[in-house]
Design an enzyme around this catalytic site. Structure first.
Site, PDB file in Angstrom:
ATOM      1  N   GLY A   1      -1.014  -9.775  12.056  1.00 14.37           N
ATOM      2  CA  GLY A   1      -1.619  -8.306  12.573  1.00 14.37           C
ATOM      3  C   GLY A   1      -2.474  -7.991  11.476  1.00 14.37           C
TER       4      GLY A   1
ATOM      5  N   HIS B   1       0.789  -1.204   0.131  1.00 13.34           N
ATOM      6  CA  HIS B   1      -0.139  -0.090  -0.026  1.00 13.34           C
ATOM      7  C   HIS B   1       0.831   1.291  -0.062  1.00 13.34           C
ATOM      8  CE1 HIS B   1      -3.585  -2.669   1.394  1.00 13.34           C
ATOM      9  NE2 HIS B   1      -3.096  -2.803   0.422  1.00 13.34           N
TER      10      HIS B   1
ATOM     11  N   SER C   1      -6.423  -7.835   9.688  1.00 15.29           N
ATOM     12  CA  SER C   1      -8.102  -8.328   9.914  1.00 15.29           C
ATOM     13  C   SER C   1      -8.352  -8.977   8.647  1.00 15.29           C
ATOM     14  CB  SER C   1      -8.984  -7.073  10.082  1.00 15.29           C
ATOM     15  OG  SER C   1      -8.775  -6.194   8.946  1.00 15.29           O
TER      16      SER C   1
HETATM   17  C1  BV8 Z   1      -8.398  -2.291  -5.171  1.00 12.14           C
HETATM   18  C2  BV8 Z   1      -2.983   2.784   2.455  1.00 12.14           C
HETATM   19  C3  BV8 Z   1      -8.991  -2.534  -7.492  1.00 12.14           C
HETATM   20  C4  BV8 Z   1      -3.509   4.144   2.966  1.00 12.14           C
HETATM   21  C5  BV8 Z   1      -4.989   1.350   2.780  1.00 12.14           C
HETATM   22  C6  BV8 Z   1     -15.840  -5.155  -1.812  1.00 12.14           C
HETATM   23  C7  BV8 Z   1     -15.454  -6.548  -1.539  1.00 12.14           C
HETATM   24  C8  BV8 Z   1     -14.075  -6.656  -1.710  1.00 12.14           C
HETATM   25  C9  BV8 Z   1     -13.142  -5.740  -1.944  1.00 12.14           C
HETATM   26  C10 BV8 Z   1     -13.756  -4.460  -2.057  1.00 12.14           C
HETATM   27  C11 BV8 Z   1     -15.190  -4.300  -1.958  1.00 12.14           C
HETATM   28  N1  BV8 Z   1     -15.302  -3.046  -2.268  1.00 12.14           N
HETATM   29  C12 BV8 Z   1     -14.161  -2.600  -2.731  1.00 12.14           C
HETATM   30  C13 BV8 Z   1     -13.316  -3.325  -2.585  1.00 12.14           C
HETATM   31  C14 BV8 Z   1     -11.821  -3.104  -2.571  1.00 12.14           C
HETATM   32  C15 BV8 Z   1     -11.124  -2.435  -1.575  1.00 12.14           C
HETATM   33  C16 BV8 Z   1     -11.274  -3.306  -0.399  1.00 12.14           C
HETATM   34  O1  BV8 Z   1     -10.792  -4.407   0.059  1.00 12.14           O
HETATM   35  N2  BV8 Z   1     -12.318  -2.682   0.891  1.00 12.14           N
HETATM   36  C17 BV8 Z   1     -12.448  -3.505   1.680  1.00 12.14           C
HETATM   37  C18 BV8 Z   1     -12.911  -2.289   3.000  1.00 12.14           C
HETATM   38  C19 BV8 Z   1     -13.702  -4.141   1.763  1.00 12.14           C
HETATM   39  N3  BV8 Z   1      -9.773  -2.540  -1.870  1.00 12.14           N
HETATM   40  C20 BV8 Z   1      -9.107  -1.325  -2.531  1.00 12.14           C
HETATM   41  O2  BV8 Z   1      -9.835  -0.478  -2.994  1.00 12.14           O
HETATM   42  C21 BV8 Z   1      -7.790  -1.687  -2.898  1.00 12.14           C
HETATM   43  N4  BV8 Z   1      -7.527  -1.463  -4.292  1.00 12.14           N
HETATM   44  O3  BV8 Z   1      -9.163  -3.361  -4.866  1.00 12.14           O
HETATM   45  O4  BV8 Z   1      -8.337  -1.902  -6.477  1.00 12.14           O
HETATM   46  C22 BV8 Z   1     -10.344  -1.694  -7.248  1.00 12.14           C
HETATM   47  C23 BV8 Z   1     -10.581  -0.472  -7.716  1.00 12.14           C
HETATM   48  C24 BV8 Z   1     -11.924  -0.015  -7.664  1.00 12.14           C
HETATM   49  C25 BV8 Z   1     -12.892  -0.850  -7.340  1.00 12.14           C
HETATM   50  C26 BV8 Z   1     -12.688  -2.028  -6.615  1.00 12.14           C
HETATM   51  C27 BV8 Z   1     -11.575  -2.726  -6.938  1.00 12.14           C
HETATM   52  C28 BV8 Z   1      -6.865  -0.628  -2.211  1.00 12.14           C
HETATM   53  C29 BV8 Z   1      -7.016  -1.141  -1.105  1.00 12.14           C
HETATM   54  C30 BV8 Z   1      -5.621  -0.049  -0.145  1.00 12.14           C
HETATM   55  C31 BV8 Z   1      -6.447   0.881   0.626  1.00 12.14           C
HETATM   56  N5  BV8 Z   1      -5.245   1.591   1.425  1.00 12.14           N
HETATM   57  N6  BV8 Z   1      -4.056   1.900   3.258  1.00 12.14           N
HETATM   58  C32 BV8 Z   1      -3.349   4.414   4.325  1.00 12.14           C
HETATM   59  O5  BV8 Z   1      -2.819   3.816   4.916  1.00 12.14           O
HETATM   60  O6  BV8 Z   1      -3.529   5.847   4.745  1.00 12.14           O
HETATM   61  S1  BV8 Z   1      -5.910   0.062   3.616  1.00 12.14           S
HETATM   62  C33 BV8 Z   1      -5.466   0.234   5.157  1.00 12.14           C
HETATM   63  O7  BV8 Z   1      -6.315  -0.358   5.924  1.00 12.14           O
HETATM   64  C34 BV8 Z   1      -4.024  -0.702   5.425  1.00 12.14           C
HETATM   65  O8  BV8 Z   1      -3.152  -0.617   4.522  1.00 12.14           O
HETATM   66  C35 BV8 Z   1      -4.564  -2.148   5.516  1.00 12.14           C
HETATM   67  O9  BV8 Z   1      -4.770  -2.773   4.357  1.00 12.14           O
HETATM   68  C36 BV8 Z   1      -6.299  -1.705   5.864  1.00 12.14           C
HETATM   69  C37 BV8 Z   1      -6.386  -2.382   7.331  1.00 12.14           C
HETATM   70  O10 BV8 Z   1      -6.272  -3.691   7.744  1.00 12.14           O
HETATM   71  P1  BV8 Z   1      -5.211  -4.227   8.783  1.00 12.14           P
HETATM   72  O11 BV8 Z   1      -3.647  -3.642   8.166  1.00 12.14           O
HETATM   73  O12 BV8 Z   1      -5.492  -5.554   8.849  1.00 12.14           O
HETATM   74  O13 BV8 Z   1      -5.557  -3.363   9.985  1.00 12.14           O
HETATM   75  P2  BV8 Z   1      -6.816  -3.577  10.628  1.00 12.14           P
HETATM   76  O14 BV8 Z   1      -6.926  -2.601  11.719  1.00 12.14           O
HETATM   77  O15 BV8 Z   1      -8.182  -3.677   9.965  1.00 12.14           O
HETATM   78  O16 BV8 Z   1      -6.747  -4.732  11.715  1.00 12.14           O
HETATM   79  C38 BV8 Z   1      -5.627  -5.101  12.752  1.00 12.14           C
HETATM   80  C39 BV8 Z   1      -5.345  -6.341  12.917  1.00 12.14           C
HETATM   81  O17 BV8 Z   1      -4.285  -6.652  13.940  1.00 12.14           O
HETATM   82  C40 BV8 Z   1      -6.599  -6.736  13.829  1.00 12.14           C
HETATM   83  O18 BV8 Z   1      -7.238  -8.030  13.336  1.00 12.14           O
HETATM   84  C41 BV8 Z   1      -6.207  -6.919  15.282  1.00 12.14           C
HETATM   85  O19 BV8 Z   1      -6.877  -8.153  16.037  1.00 12.14           O
HETATM   86  C42 BV8 Z   1      -4.957  -7.109  15.017  1.00 12.14           C
HETATM   87  N7  BV8 Z   1      -3.802  -6.964  16.205  1.00 12.14           N
HETATM   88  C43 BV8 Z   1      -4.023  -5.794  17.139  1.00 12.14           C
HETATM   89  N8  BV8 Z   1      -2.958  -5.502  17.763  1.00 12.14           N
HETATM   90  C44 BV8 Z   1      -2.107  -6.957  17.450  1.00 12.14           C
HETATM   91  C45 BV8 Z   1      -2.736  -7.467  16.206  1.00 12.14           C
HETATM   92  N9  BV8 Z   1      -2.239  -8.738  15.788  1.00 12.14           N
HETATM   93  C46 BV8 Z   1      -0.939  -9.070  16.376  1.00 12.14           C
HETATM   94  N10 BV8 Z   1      -0.555  -8.411  17.320  1.00 12.14           N
HETATM   95  C47 BV8 Z   1      -1.077  -7.353  17.719  1.00 12.14           C
HETATM   96  N11 BV8 Z   1      -0.301  -6.817  18.856  1.00 12.14           N
END
Ligand code: BV8
Length: 257
Positions: free
Chosen positions: A196, A126, A198
């Site tokens: 780490g 990303h 989700s």
């Molecule tokens: C794309 C950069 C083609 C910017 C980020 C419907 C279904 C499926 C997909 C989609 C959909 N609708 C749209 C989409 C596509 C979309 C997507 O996936 N949406 C999701 C929300 C459904 N994806 C995109 O848009 C991607 N591009 O697909 O292009 C396209 C184009 C147009 C239309 C469709 C497709 C681009 C995605 C990139 C977005 N950019 N970040 C910035 O950071 O400012 S996303 C950002 O959030 C992060 O980079 C990361 O990817 C995401 C968060 O996820 P995690 O890193 O997992 O963090 P989270 O907080 O969620 O979880 C933390 C975890 O850690 C938890 O589980 C917790 O329990 C755990 N944890 C906590 N403490 C600890 C721990 N684990 C271990 N140790 C600990 N101590």
């Protein structure tokens, strides 16, 4: 504790792995004090609407506000230190390189903490908060801009063009070179660990699914909370990564001694 038994099994298997891919998310940086996206209380998305901020529309609508959010995150990431989870991954990569084996990190994190901990083979799926590029320009026009705080918000280049963070926003494609390499490694690896994350955001969340579909890899998850992926993996270590990764590496080294 069930995790210890699974950790031991995973360590024995990992000690024989030749091609390892580790996929990390915000949870790996949580123990460095960087808020994750989903944690309800501190989560970045609890206070902000990611579509508003981490999107082209949000940026075009109000670049100064989006840059203020990134400036705030740059400051906290600059102040943060790599934690034992980051260090264990860097040490593991060095160990595998020394053995002539493959070890690659594909991270969704933009904070650069893996590289600061010493990891070398890192795919920043990303992008990086420490890089910018002209708005409208491609990934190939990116360059590092590490001043913190930035001289002006929003920053412009020498030609006066608006600069944007070189990160991948929602609705944007990933750099095809990064996505292609990560997908290829996921299909070829013999061990994939998701730590780490989700496992909600695609296409990054597809990596373990590709490894499972290819059929040649063991897939493990390190996360204190269950995720969409938990029911599909071979090993699940419900510990924080800052504890699980150093312990896993210690056991792997024991098997190699
Ligand atoms: C794309 C950069 C083609 C910017 C980020 C419907 C279904 C499926 C997909 C989609 C959909 N609708 C749209 C989409 C596509 C979309 C997507 O996936 N949406 C999701 C929300 C459904 N994806 C995109 O848009 C991607 N591009 O697909 O292009 C396209 C184009 C147009 C239309 C469709 C497709 C681009 C995605 C990139 C977005 N950019 N970040 C910035 O950071 O400012 S996303 C950002 O959030 C992060 O980079 C990361 O990817 C995401 C968060 O996820 P995690 O890193 O997992 O963090 P989270 O907080 O969620 O979880 C933390 C975890 O850690 C938890 O589980 C917790 O329990 C755990 N944890 C906590 N403490 C600890 C721990 N684990 C271990 N140790 C600990 N101590």
């Amino acid at each position: 504790m069930i995790a210890t038994w699974e950790l031991e099994e995973l360590a024995a298997l990992a000690s024989r792995a030749q091609r390892i891919l580790v996929s990390t998310g915000a949870g790996v940086s949580a123990e460095s004090g960087i808020p994750t996206f989903r944690d309800a209380q501190t989560g970045l998305w609890a206070k902000h609407d990611p579509v508003m901020l981490a999107s082209v529309e949000g940026f075009r609508r109000d670049p100064a506000t989006v840059w203020r959010w990134y400036e705030e995150r740059r400051a906290s990431m600059r102040a943060a230190q790599p934690n034992p989870g980051h260090s264990a991954l860097a040490q593991w990569e060095a160990l595998w390189t020394g053995l002539g084996r493959e070890f690659t990190l594909a991270t969704q994190n933009i904070d650069g903490l893996h590289q600061r901990a010493g990891s070398r083979s890192v795919i920043e799926l990303h992008g990086s908060i420490w890089e910018v590029r002209p708005d409208g320009g491609g990934f190939e026009h990116a360059f590092r801009l590490e001043d913190c705080p930035l001289p002006s918000l929003p920053p412009v280049d020498s030609g006066g063009r608006l600069l944007r963070p070189n990160v991948v926003w929602f609705g944007e494609m990933l750099d095809p070179r990064n996505q292609g390499r990560a997908f290829e490694l996921a299909r070829r690896c013999d061990l994939l660990i998701v730590a780490g994350s989700s496992s909600v955001v695609y296409p990054a969340a597809a990596l373990p699914l590709l490894a499972l579909e290819a059929g040649g890899a063991a897939v493990a998850e390190i996360n204190p909370q269950p995720t969409e992926l938990s029911g599909l993996v071979h090993y699940r270590i419900p510990w924080p990564s800052g504890k699980a990764l150093p312990e896993l590496l210690r056991r792997i080294e024991g098997h190699l001694a």
